[in-house]
Design a protein around this motif. Structure first.
Motif, PDB file in Angstrom:
ATOM      1  N   UNK A 178       0.838  -1.205   0.000  1.00 29.76           N
ATOM      2  CA  UNK A 178       0.000   0.000   0.000  1.00 29.76           C
ATOM      3  C   UNK A 178       0.873   1.255   0.000  1.00 29.76           C
ATOM      4  N   UNK A 179       0.264   2.344  -0.429  1.00 22.10           N
ATOM      5  CA  UNK A 179       0.870   3.651  -0.199  1.00 22.10           C
ATOM      6  C   UNK A 179      -0.198   4.613   0.269  1.00 22.10           C
ATOM      7  N   UNK A 180       0.224   5.564   1.087  1.00 23.01           N
ATOM      8  CA  UNK A 180      -0.692   6.586   1.587  1.00 23.01           C
ATOM      9  C   UNK A 180      -0.151   7.958   1.227  1.00 23.01           C
ATOM     10  N   UNK A 181      -1.059   8.903   1.037  1.00 28.35           N
ATOM     11  CA  UNK A 181      -0.714  10.294   0.761  1.00 28.35           C
ATOM     12  C   UNK A 181      -1.228  11.127   1.924  1.00 28.35           C
ATOM     13  N   UNK A 182      -0.321  11.849   2.584  1.00 27.77           N
ATOM     14  CA  UNK A 182      -0.666  12.688   3.728  1.00 27.77           C
ATOM     15  C   UNK A 182      -0.507  14.152   3.365  1.00 27.77           C
ATOM     16  N   UNK A 183      -1.332  15.003   3.962  1.00 32.48           N
ATOM     17  CA  UNK A 183      -1.176  16.441   3.774  1.00 32.48           C
ATOM     18  C   UNK A 183      -0.271  17.009   4.854  1.00 32.48           C
ATOM     19  N   UNK A 184      -0.099  18.313   4.884  1.00 34.19           N
ATOM     20  CA  UNK A 184       0.837  18.958   5.802  1.00 34.19           C
ATOM     21  C   UNK A 184       0.460  18.719   7.257  1.00 34.19           C
ATOM     22  N   UNK A 185      -0.803  18.585   7.520  1.00 30.96           N
ATOM     23  CA  UNK A 185      -1.260  18.349   8.896  1.00 30.96           C
ATOM     24  C   UNK A 185      -1.267  16.876   9.258  1.00 30.96           C
ATOM     25  N   UNK A 186      -0.649  16.025   8.411  1.00 28.12           N
ATOM     26  CA  UNK A 186      -0.497  14.587   8.662  1.00 28.12           C
ATOM     27  C   UNK A 186      -1.819  13.832   8.590  1.00 28.12           C
ATOM     28  N   UNK A 187      -2.791  14.388   7.892  1.00 30.23           N
ATOM     29  CA  UNK A 187      -4.052  13.668   7.688  1.00 30.23           C
ATOM     30  C   UNK A 187      -3.957  12.839   6.414  1.00 30.23           C
ATOM     31  N   UNK A 188      -4.399  11.582   6.494  1.00 30.41           N
ATOM     32  CA  UNK A 188      -4.332  10.682   5.349  1.00 30.41           C
ATOM     33  C   UNK A 188      -5.393  11.067   4.329  1.00 30.41           C
ATOM     34  N   UNK A 189      -4.948  11.453   3.131  1.00 25.46           N
ATOM     35  CA  UNK A 189      -5.878  11.820   2.071  1.00 25.46           C
ATOM     36  C   UNK A 189      -6.207  10.638   1.174  1.00 25.46           C
ATOM     37  N   UNK A 190      -5.239   9.760   0.935  1.00 24.47           N
ATOM     38  CA  UNK A 190      -5.464   8.580   0.097  1.00 24.47           C
ATOM     39  C   UNK A 190      -4.748   7.387   0.703  1.00 24.47           C
ATOM     40  N   UNK A 191      -5.398   6.230   0.649  1.00 26.10           N
ATOM     41  CA  UNK A 191      -4.810   4.968   1.091  1.00 26.10           C
ATOM     42  C   UNK A 191      -5.084   3.961  -0.013  1.00 26.10           C
ATOM     43  N   UNK A 192      -4.037   3.604  -0.776  1.00 25.60           N
ATOM     44  CA  UNK A 192      -4.211   2.830  -2.005  1.00 25.60           C
ATOM     45  C   UNK A 192      -3.469   1.500  -1.894  1.00 25.60           C
ATOM     46  N   UNK A 193      -4.152   0.407  -2.194  1.00 29.39           N
ATOM     47  CA  UNK A 193      -3.513  -0.907  -2.312  1.00 29.39           C
ATOM     48  C   UNK A 193      -2.955  -1.021  -3.729  1.00 29.39           C
ATOM     49  N   UNK A 194      -1.645  -0.873  -3.874  1.00 27.56           N
ATOM     50  CA  UNK A 194      -1.043  -0.721  -5.196  1.00 27.56           C
ATOM     51  C   UNK A 194      -0.398  -1.996  -5.713  1.00 27.56           C
ATOM     52  N   UNK A 195       0.222  -2.800  -4.840  1.00 28.64           N
ATOM     53  CA  UNK A 195       0.981  -3.970  -5.267  1.00 28.64           C
ATOM     54  C   UNK A 195       0.623  -5.162  -4.393  1.00 28.64           C
ATOM     55  N   UNK A 196       0.991  -6.327  -4.875  1.00 27.62           N
ATOM     56  CA  UNK A 196       0.719  -7.563  -4.132  1.00 27.62           C
ATOM     57  C   UNK A 196       1.824  -7.895  -3.142  1.00 27.62           C
ATOM     58  N   UNK A 197       2.921  -7.156  -3.188  1.00 24.84           N
ATOM     59  CA  UNK A 197       4.023  -7.360  -2.242  1.00 24.84           C
ATOM     60  C   UNK A 197       4.639  -6.008  -1.911  1.00 24.84           C
ATOM     61  N   UNK A 198       5.780  -6.015  -1.261  1.00 24.36           N
ATOM     62  CA  UNK A 198       6.402  -4.796  -0.734  1.00 24.36           C
ATOM     63  C   UNK A 198       6.680  -3.772  -1.834  1.00 24.36           C
ATOM     64  N   UNK A 199       6.348  -2.509  -1.547  1.00 26.79           N
ATOM     65  CA  UNK A 199       6.732  -1.403  -2.430  1.00 26.79           C
ATOM     66  C   UNK A 199       8.125  -0.957  -2.016  1.00 26.79           C
TER      67      UNK A 199
END
Length: 749
Positions: A94-115
């Protein structure tokens, strides 16, 4: 030059730190398997917890989205230094995108193993993720999947964007590959190391790729896979490396080791942590100003480093940074030393023309070597990326614009061209050049275009630049730094490594001449219009490139090439002052000399001391000197001197032609036109004849130059000598055994 190293005394994490990155030039973020996101400040290395990540989220990589450019403030400075979007990748794909205030804007399951790698694109329009499943994907800025560009069975260890976001480099097993993103493009792949390739980096400005592997070596490659440099084997594997933002330096990390290298591969210095084990260094990253690095280690320690003992030399002056805020200026001749202390951290600085220009976080300091204790200070200039010094002015490039200042601190010009603000971040020393009275900038969107600005007061080209169009994309441009306003020349190297020259005062119809092939880089002398250029295994000196460019024979007579195999490989040009050229190879500086008499001759030309120049050539009796004098005298209509110089250089055909010119009526239109032809300015010769109503002579001139259509056009327009043009055209075709094909002549048959 070396790193001054600091490290955290007590690691916040007992796990390896592989996710670390710069938010701005003062703040660093990191996270590890303890699921905590920390922020560090570089000034005092204080730490604070910013956020807690989900318990099932194990970070593997972190990257801040740097802003495209700061917005101008009311004081003339820039604001908005920090980033506001953070990308964090995890071991579960997975990868997550955070804004300046550390709030998670996106949480995406991108790959089947480690990114293993997650990186924002250089333009900020998207991001890439590379996983151990052998897949590389490109996502939009909001986290929507755009495409899957690579799909293999083997594990991918690292992936990086090309500087222009047009390709992706990645490593897989012992191989490094470059995948262009254009449709139907071919993958370039080569075997890079004997073991696994663990890390790669792509330089912003030199367009080279660095790789480090389990074979304990790091290597430098071009984008086609040709090896440029291979290091000696270290004791342990190379686990991380990164190029500085300006592409001039390379940081290399391994087990208990941090090395500072030149971009071509050779090492400036090496730090080994032998007293205390810090482990292997992961994810070395440079700050955006290129003065600091940070890295996480396998033991949970964070390494901080900033560059000290960076040295610049110019004539009798030597300047060395001894700390973040201190420069020591030495006068080698007078044997004096001055310590310059600054209130803020030093970012960029340059030495030359009797001045030292230093850019700190919010100010620019201008020191005159004669008044070193009373600098001129310019406030409000932030994020300085480039400083270039000229004889009259100096140039600053920040995140928003290009600024030309005088050495008194007065703003002389803020040049702009179409879409210039969006191209500022792509500028480097190879695509912008400051001359005596000229500024040249290569366009980034169309790299075959050069914008030329006139820096003379009141010049029209200050606001409306001329453009020079090349047939091929360009990799380097350089404007001469000496001479009179009429003797300003621009040279450029295209992607085929051909060297061209043009007179910058010849606009808007610039006449371009080719004067060299297989040229890697060039540099003008600061005192004369002599040019030096490097090839793969030799260097060339053009003693009179501007005036001799119209005649291939003169170029050959005034150009000398010398072998450089004795200096080694990966040679770079450091400086060209007076008659001395400094080359650097594998860290060692070599000084070579051009012909001193040619340097004196150029200075005599600048003073119009023709009799003294002639006496010098008679004294030395050197063919290069005579050929240089001939080219200069021909351009300035010094017919007697030119005739003697060509005779001494054994150019008999030109001597005969000059005799013919001298027999013409002095200062007549015919003589001026013939002299223009002698110097290769055929268009100027035609204009002179037509302006002086010399219609028959203009027609005969066009016939001599085989400009048949133009000759017919002039004859028809003035209703004279049409039969002569047709007769000469018929004789020409008969001699060649050809039929008429020109439609303008076919109408008259």
């Amino acid at each position: 030059m070396k790193f001054k190293i600091y490290q955290t005394k007590e690691p916040k994490s007992r796990e390896a730190i592989a996710a670390i990155g710069w938010c701005n030039n003062e703040e660093i973020y990191n996270c590890s398997d303890d699921h905590q996101l920390y922020k560090w400040t570089t000034t005092n290395r204080d730490c604070m917890q910013v956020a807690k990540l989900p318990d099932d989220f194990s970070p593997t990589d972190l990257h801040w989205l740097l802003p495209k450019g700061a917005t101008a403030t009311a004081s003339g400075g820039t604001g908005g230094k920090g980033s506001d979007t953070l990308l964090i990748c995890s071991a579960d794909g997975r990868f997550i995108i955070l804004n300046k205030s550390a709030r998670v804007e996106r949480n995406v399951a991108a790959h089947s193993s480690t990114i293993v790698s997650g990186r924002w694109s250089p333009d900020g329009a998207g991001l890439l993720t590379a996983g151990e499943d052998g897949i590389i994907k490109i996502w939009s800025r909001s986290g929507m999947l755009r495409s899957t560009v690579v799909q293999h069975e083997g594990q991918i260890r690292c992936a990086r964007w090309a500087p222009n976001a047009s390709a992706i480099a990645y490593c897989q097993g012992p191989f490094v590959a470059v995948k262009p993103l254009a449709a139907n493009s071919k993958l370039t792949k080569w075997r890079a190391h004997d073991g696994l390739v663990l890390c790669i980096a792509w330089s912003n400005n030199t367009d080279t790729i660095a790789s480090g592997g389990e074979d304990c070596r790091y290597k430098i490659w071009d984008t086609q896979g040709a090896n440029i440099y291979t290091s000696v084997s270290d004791d342990y594997a190379i686990t991380s490396l990164d190029f500085s933002p300006d592409g001039e330096l390379l940081a290399v990390g391994g087990f208990n080791m941090l090395k500072l290298c030149h971009y071509s591969g050779w090492s400036h210095s090496i730090n080994r942590f032998n007293q205390e084990v810090v482990g292997s260094l992961f994810n070395i990253t440079w700050s955006s100003d290129g003065t600091q690095v940070t890295a996480g280690t396998s033991t949970g320690i964070i390494i901080f480093g900033h560059i000290i003992e960076r040295e610049l030399r110019n004539r009798n002056l030597k300047a060395v940074t001894s700390g973040r805020k201190t420069i020591i200026l030495h006068d080698i001749v007078a044997r004096t030393k001055d310590t310059l202390d600054f209130a803020e951290r030093i970012i960029k600085w340059e030495l030359g023309y009797g001045h030292l220009v230093v850019a700190t976080t919010h100010q620019v300091h201008i020191f005159n070597e004669n008044y070193i204790n009373t600098p001129i200070i310019i406030d409000g200039r932030m994020e300085i990326k480039i400083i270039i010094l000229g004889k009259k002015n100096f140039l600053l490039v920040d995140n928003t614009s290009i600024w030309i200042y005088t050495y008194t601190g007065r703003l002389h010009l803020n040049p702009r061209f179409p879409a210039s603000q969006s191209q500022i971040l792509h500028l480097n020393h190879r695509c912008i050049s400051l001359g005596l009275d000229t500024l040249a900038v290569r366009d980034h969107s169309d790299q075959s275009v050069i914008h030329v600005f006139d820096l003379l007061p009141g010049a029209t080209r200050q606001d409306d630049a001329y453009t020079i169009h090349s047939k091929s994309p360009l990799v380097e441009i350089a404007v001469c730094r000496f001479g009179n306003p009429d003797d300003q020349y621009l040279v450029f190297i295209d992607v085929n490594r051909d060297l061209f020259i043009t007179c910058v005062q010849g606009g808007p119809d610039f006449i371009i001449h080719k004067i060299g092939t297989q040229v890697c880089t060039v540099m003008w002398s600061s005192d004369t219009n002599i040019l030096v250029g490097l090839h793969d295994s030799c260097y060339s000196v053009w003693y009179c490139p501007g005036e001799a460019c119209t005649d291939p024979t003169l170029i050959a007579l005034t150009t000398f090439t010398f072998d450089t195999t004795e200096f080694g490989k990966n040679i770079t040009l450091e400086s060209f002052e007076g008659a001395n050229v400094s080359l650097r190879s594998s860290g060692a500086i070599f000084t070579i000399s051009v012909k001193t008499y040619c340097v004196i001759l150029h200075k005599l030309f600048a003073d119009n001391a023709w009799e003294r120049a002639l006496k010098l050539c008679r004294l030395v009796q050197n063919q290069v000197l005579w050929a240089t004098l001939a080219a200069m005298a021909s351009k300035r209509n010094q017919l007697d001197i030119s005739k003697e110089a060509f005779s001494a250089a054994l150019q008999i055909d030109k001597v005969n032609y000059l005799s013919y010119i001298k027999d013409l009526e002095p200062t007549s239109a015919e003589q001026m036109a013939e002299n223009s032809i002698m110097n290769g300015r055929t268009q100027e010769a035609e204009i002179i004849l037509l302006h002086n109503k010399k219609i028959p002579e203009a027609i005969l001139f066009c016939l001599r130059m085989h400009r048949w259509s133009r000759a017919l056009e002039i004859a028809q327009k003035n209703e004279t000598d049409v039969d002569l043009v047709l007769k000469e055209r018929k004789k020409y075709l008969f001699a060649l055994g050809r039929e008429e094909h020109d439609p303008h002549f076919l109408k008259l048959l």
